[in-house]
Design a protein around this motif. Structure first.
Motif, PDB file in Angstrom:
ATOM      1  N   ILE A   1       0.844  -1.194   0.000  1.00 38.64           N
ATOM      2  CA  ILE A   1       0.000   0.000   0.000  1.00 38.64           C
ATOM      3  C   ILE A   1       0.878   1.241   0.000  1.00 38.64           C
ATOM      4  CG2 ILE A   1      -1.640   1.313   1.386  1.00 38.64           C
ATOM      5  CD1 ILE A   1      -2.899  -1.309   2.187  1.00 38.64           C
ATOM      6  N   PHE A   2       1.972   1.171   0.766  1.00 39.87           N
ATOM      7  CA  PHE A   2       2.873   2.324   0.824  1.00 39.87           C
ATOM      8  C   PHE A   2       3.451   2.620  -0.566  1.00 39.87           C
ATOM      9  CE2 PHE A   2       7.091   4.132   1.250  1.00 39.87           C
ATOM     10  CZ  PHE A   2       6.770   5.299   1.931  1.00 39.87           C
ATOM     11  N   ILE A   3       3.913   1.554  -1.231  1.00 39.98           N
ATOM     12  CA  ILE A   3       4.497   1.747  -2.563  1.00 39.98           C
ATOM     13  C   ILE A   3       3.465   2.333  -3.518  1.00 39.98           C
ATOM     14  CG2 ILE A   3       5.429   0.546  -4.586  1.00 39.98           C
ATOM     15  CD1 ILE A   3       6.764  -1.384  -2.626  1.00 39.98           C
ATOM     16  N   PHE A   4       2.257   1.809  -3.410  1.00 42.02           N
ATOM     17  CA  PHE A   4       1.187   2.275  -4.281  1.00 42.02           C
ATOM     18  C   PHE A   4       0.933   3.764  -4.059  1.00 42.02           C
ATOM     19  CE2 PHE A   4      -3.449   2.790  -4.989  1.00 42.02           C
ATOM     20  CZ  PHE A   4      -3.408   2.655  -6.358  1.00 42.02           C
ATOM     21  N   PHE A   5       0.838   4.143  -2.803  1.00 41.59           N
ATOM     22  CA  PHE A   5       0.555   5.554  -2.510  1.00 41.59           C
ATOM     23  C   PHE A   5       1.741   6.437  -2.883  1.00 41.59           C
ATOM     24  CE2 PHE A   5      -2.897   4.218   0.520  1.00 41.59           C
ATOM     25  CZ  PHE A   5      -3.893   4.716  -0.282  1.00 41.59           C
ATOM     26  N   ALA A   6       2.947   5.894  -2.685  1.00 37.89           N
ATOM     27  CA  ALA A   6       4.129   6.665  -3.051  1.00 37.89           C
ATOM     28  C   ALA A   6       4.102   6.937  -4.552  1.00 37.89           C
ATOM     29  CB  ALA A   6       5.381   5.904  -2.667  1.00 37.89           C
ATOM     30  N   TYR A   7       3.695   5.922  -5.304  1.00 41.35           N
ATOM     31  CA  TYR A   7       3.598   6.063  -6.748  1.00 41.35           C
ATOM     32  C   TYR A   7       2.555   7.115  -7.122  1.00 41.35           C
ATOM     33  CZ  TYR A   7       1.932   4.817 -11.399  1.00 41.35           C
ATOM     34  OH  TYR A   7       1.516   4.857 -12.688  1.00 41.35           O
ATOM     35  N   LEU A   8       1.414   7.042  -6.403  1.00 36.47           N
ATOM     36  CA  LEU A   8       0.323   7.967  -6.709  1.00 36.47           C
ATOM     37  C   LEU A   8       0.672   9.394  -6.329  1.00 36.47           C
ATOM     38  CD1 LEU A   8      -3.133   6.495  -5.654  1.00 36.47           C
ATOM     39  CD2 LEU A   8      -2.347   7.093  -7.919  1.00 36.47           C
TER      40      LEU A   8
ATOM     41  N   PRO B   1      -8.911   7.072  13.478  1.00 37.82           N
ATOM     42  CA  PRO B   1      -9.000   6.842  12.042  1.00 37.82           C
ATOM     43  C   PRO B   1      -7.792   6.066  11.515  1.00 37.82           C
ATOM     44  CG  PRO B   1      -8.886   9.198  12.555  1.00 37.82           C
ATOM     45  CD  PRO B   1      -8.858   8.486  13.839  1.00 37.82           C
ATOM     46  N   LYS B   2      -8.028   5.261  10.504  1.00 38.48           N
ATOM     47  CA  LYS B   2      -6.979   4.374   9.991  1.00 38.48           C
ATOM     48  C   LYS B   2      -5.878   5.159   9.285  1.00 38.48           C
ATOM     49  CE  LYS B   2      -8.905   0.043  10.301  1.00 38.48           C
ATOM     50  NZ  LYS B   2     -10.360   0.225  10.095  1.00 38.48           N
ATOM     51  N   GLY B   3      -6.217   6.340   8.737  1.00 37.15           N
ATOM     52  CA  GLY B   3      -5.244   7.107   7.971  1.00 37.15           C
ATOM     53  C   GLY B   3      -4.147   7.713   8.826  1.00 37.15           C
ATOM     54  N   ILE B   4      -4.216   7.461  10.126  1.00 37.84           N
ATOM     55  CA  ILE B   4      -3.299   8.140  11.047  1.00 37.84           C
ATOM     56  C   ILE B   4      -1.832   7.876  10.718  1.00 37.84           C
ATOM     57  CG2 ILE B   4      -3.129   6.372  12.859  1.00 37.84           C
ATOM     58  CD1 ILE B   4      -3.938   9.982  13.613  1.00 37.84           C
ATOM     59  N   THR B   5      -1.499   6.666  10.265  1.00 29.95           N
ATOM     60  CA  THR B   5      -0.087   6.360   9.982  1.00 29.95           C
ATOM     61  C   THR B   5       0.430   7.229   8.851  1.00 29.95           C
ATOM     62  OG1 THR B   5      -1.019   4.504   8.794  1.00 29.95           O
ATOM     63  CG2 THR B   5       0.211   3.990  10.790  1.00 29.95           C
ATOM     64  N   ALA B   6      -0.396   7.404   7.821  1.00 29.80           N
ATOM     65  CA  ALA B   6       0.023   8.244   6.695  1.00 29.80           C
ATOM     66  C   ALA B   6       0.293   9.658   7.172  1.00 29.80           C
ATOM     67  CB  ALA B   6      -1.048   8.245   5.623  1.00 29.80           C
TER      68      ALA B   6
END
Ligand code: ATP
Ligand code: MG
Lengths: 393, 365
Positions: free
Chosen positions: A6-13, A306-311
């Motif tokens: 997921i991290f790689i995907f978001f990094a790409y995005l 919220p789940k987005g907290i790590t981001a």
């Protein structure tokens, strides 16, 4: 493991967007992170007068960009008001058509998205030029050659199709017996439309409006033809890019991203608030009505992280790191900018002097052995070239 | 206020297919009338013709002797409760119920008052602010009824409204529906494929098969004197005994089957002649194990194959010599421990409890 993907995907995005956003704060003339010149907000404000005299406009001082944004907004509003009703009507018609006609109708309806946007743009201009030509002077001639009007029409042509698809998707799940039930209860067709169908479609209306606006706002290939002598945001940006990209565009991008995020967060907060209020009222209601032994006494409406907290944490960590680096190396503020400018000016001066010291003879310049050099032969003799330049001090 | 509903030679076609064919029936005002038939036989189609969603291709629908052709569903004095209820999911319970008043421009207070009255009628007082999805199946059911009653229709049309409910709830809703009907005193036209439901609730029923009406009558009449083999086997259970008529005595006929001769009662309108292919029907509860002194018109030798326990009844499945199957039921209170799988016993039944009809297809095959 999942987390890494997921991290790689978001990094790409989002990687490009984040890098671009950071460059908006670098005072250098070209969007870059390294070398880092100074931290500054100049690209959000006035921009700068370059050491060679060119005015590099910042976001606030660029009137062409402002005009472009205003026309883009006007066009966006126009496209939304046209596309949403057209898309909705077309989708409703589709539900009424039975038999083989349905497939044909559907294919024709979605055809505009398959046409190249360029063609839509050009054909709109050609058509309206003819129409404008017919009417002599007057109103028709005016709007027929009005870039904003033509752009609204041209964009609506294919954007209404996207709206159509949104409405079709929602209508597919519509239970048509609801309409019959309403009719049976005495409602007229109009009442059925406004009291049953429109409320059901309202989420689709909202998303169609948002999508229509976004498509319109970012459209280039149709707009560039239909806009004629006016400018929209995209055509302004495109014409700027031809001269080399400026960090002011990064600043603009960051502003748009920030606005989008703020809008999304506000929407989400409001939605959760109404949802919570609703849940509370239900809870109260259940407590009042239900038999005592059916109430779960241990139940408590809890607070969930919220789940987005790590981001968010990740971004904060990086931002802090960057900020400390900037502060530690004294890469911010006016003094830094002045120093950087001074250095560049002196370098420029040096180059100028080197050039001036190897003077060329006319023969060498017209000899042709150096290709197109003769065009630039007199570059430093042109007095208008440096007229905006404050001079060396 | 209730109204008569008359279907005069009504046919409905989809292309060349008759969904309903030459239906003639007169439902009296204030009656609880049921259309009973298997899935796909055209019940919903008929109801849609009455409510105005489907113009009959032939024939007329008359409500209170007024021809309804060309009158739209929103102009007819009927209210339809849909097979899937079709409650409005975005509205609250009260808004659902008061919808018909809202579209007629009734004021807000008036609507609220009326909705509260109806909520009371369906025993959902104070739950008007709930959303539809927060109701249980039976509650939704009742809301749909209240919503239909809010129009003050003269005729309420119900399309299998109980089919989605579980057995217990279905049984309770049957009584409730019946009570509501008595209270509001309007004509109910009810559609179902569940014969138990039709028999318990209705004043009269019409049995439908393949788009046509097979029989109209009071519940016991239809149950005791079926007019066709279809009705005999669709309404309640029946054991068919196939054979040829060999003799006629008054209203009784003698039938010769592969397993023996039986005497059965003929229907007045379905007279038979000697030599006719026919079927005698005997219901599982009319087959008895003879005790000393019993003297039945008919005796039948069977071989027990299996049995099942149904609570109040025990059902036995047996075969005849020819291989034909037969089912009989014994009240649980009677001791049947002597009947075991594989044992051969003799059963008896009265000719008055058995009907004989010209051969035609059954509901089960
Ligand atoms: N709009 C239509 N077009 C073509 N055929 C149809 C249409 N509506 C119904 N039919 C056919 O007509 C027949 C009767 O349908 P109907 O809905 O009346 O059945 P039903 O008795 O209500 O069945 P169920 O108990 O399953 O609801 C069916 O065979 C169905 O396929
Ligand atoms: Mg049906």
């Amino acid at each position: 493991m999942m987390g890494i993907y997921i991290f790689i995907f978001f990094a790409y995005l989002f990687g490009p967007l984040i890098i671009m956003s950071i460059t908006a704060f670098n005072s250098a003339e070209f969007p870059s992170i390294t070398p880092w010149e100074c931290f500054s907000f100049r690209w959000f404000n006035e921009g700068k007068i370059a050491y060679d005299g060119q005015h590099l406009a910042g976001l606030l001082s660029d009137w062409r960009l402002h005009d472009g944004i205003i026309s883009s907004l006007i066009i966006g509003a126009g496209v939304v008001t046209l596309s949403v009703p057209i898309g909705m009507a077309a989708a409703i018609v589709l539900t009424q058509v039975r038999s083989q006609l349905r497939d044909i109708y559907y294919s024709i309806s979605i055809m505009p998205v398959l046409f190249p946007g360029v063609i839509i743009g050009i054909s709109t201009v050609v058509l309206w030029d003819r129409i404008a030509g017919l009417g002599g002077e007057g109103f028709i001639a005016d709007i027929g050659r009005n870039g904003i009007f033509l752009t609204i029409l041209a964009q609506t042509c294919f954007i209404s199709t996207y709206c159509f698809l949104i409405f079709v998707a929602r209508l597919q799940r519509f239970d048509q017996t609801q309409e019959e039930a309403a009719l049976d209860l005495g409602a007229s067709q109009t009442q059925v439309f406004f009291k049953i169908l429109v409320p059901y479609l309202s989420p689709a209306i909202a998303s169609a409006a948002v999508i229509a606006f976004l498509f319109s706002f970012e459209n280039y290939n149709t707009t560039v033809f239909s806009i004629l002598s006016d400018q929209t945001l995209t055509t302004v940006i495109a014409s700027k890019v031809r001269l080399g990209i400026s960090p002011a565009l990064s600043a603009l991008a960051l502003t748009i991203i920030a606005l989008t995020i703020i809008a999304a967060v506000t929407y989400e907060v409001l939605r959760r608030r109404t949802e919570k209020r609703y849940a509370e009222s239900q809870e109260k209601f259940v407590k009042e009505k239900a038999a005592d032994n059916r109430i779960n006494k241990k139940y408590k409406a809890g607070f969930k992280i919220p789940k987005g907290i790590t981001a968010i944490l990740l971004i904060v960590v990086f931002a802090t790191y960057g900020a400390t680096q900037i502060v530690k190396n004294d890469l911010y503020g006016q003094s830094c900018i002045d120093a950087a400018d001074k250095e560049k000016k002196s370098k420029f001066l040096e180059q100028l002097q080197t050039l001036e010291s190897n003077e060329l003879t006319d023969e060498e310049l017209s000899g042709g052995s150096l290709g197109g050099n003769q065009d630039y032969g007199d570059i430093f003799g042109d007095p208008s070239l440096f007229q905006d330049f404050g001079g060396f001090d | 206020m209730s109204a008569d509903v008359e279907l005069s030679d009504v046919s409905v076609t989809f292309g060349s297919f008759y969904a309903a064919k030459n239906v003639n029936v007169k439902v009296n005002g204030g009656e609880f009338f049921s259309f009973l038939g298997p899935s796909g036989c055209g019940k919903t189609t008929l109801l849609r013709a009455i409510s105005g969603f489907q113009e009959p291709s032939e024939g007329k629908v008359l409500i209170d002797n007024k021809d309804m052709s060309g009158i739209g569903p929103n102009k007819r004095p009927t209210a339809l409760i849909f097979q899937n209820l079709a409650l409005f999911p975005l509205m609250s319970v009260s808004e659902n119920i008061a919808f018909s008043l809202e579209v007629r421009g009734v004021s807000k207070e008036e609507r609220k008052k009326r909705a509260d009255e109806l909520l009371e009628l369906i025993a959902l007082e104070g739950q008007g602010d709930k959303k539809v999805h927060q109701l249980s199946g039976g509650q939704k059911q009742r809301v749909a009824i209240a919503r239909a009653l809010a129009v003050e229709p003269k005729v309420l049309l119900l399309d299998e409204p109980l089919s989605a409910l579980d057995l217990k709830l279905r049984q309770r809703m049957r009584t409730e529906l019946r009570e509501i009907q008595k209270r509001v005193n309007i004509t109910f036209i009810y559609i179902t494929h569940d014969q138990g439901e039709a028999l318990t609730m209705s004043d009269r029923i019409a049995v439908m098969n393949e788009g046509e009406l097979e029989q109209i009558g009071k519940c016991d009449e239809v149950y005791n004197n079926p007019l066709t083999p279809f009705v005999a086997t669709f309404v309640g259970e029946n054991n068919p005994l196939y054979g040829k008529v060999t003799g006629i005595e008054g209203d009784k006929a003698k039938i010769e089957t592969a397993d023996g001769q039986y005497l059965a009662t003929m229907n007045e309108s379905k007279k038979l002649n000697i030599g006719d292919e026919s079927i005698a029907f005997v219901r599982p509860e009319s087959l008895f194990i003879p005790r000393d002194g019993d003297n039945f018109d008919n005796k039948i030798n069977v071989n027990i194959e299996s049995f099942e326990f149904e609570g109040n009844l025990k059902n036995f499945y047996a075969s005849l010599k020819s291989g034909a199957k037969i089912k009989f039921s014994v009240p649980n209170a009677i001791d049947t421990s002597f009947i075991t799988s594989g044992s051969s016993i003799v059963l008896g039944f009265e000719s008055s409890k058995s009907v004989i009809l010209p051969k035609a297809s059954l509901a089960i095959d």
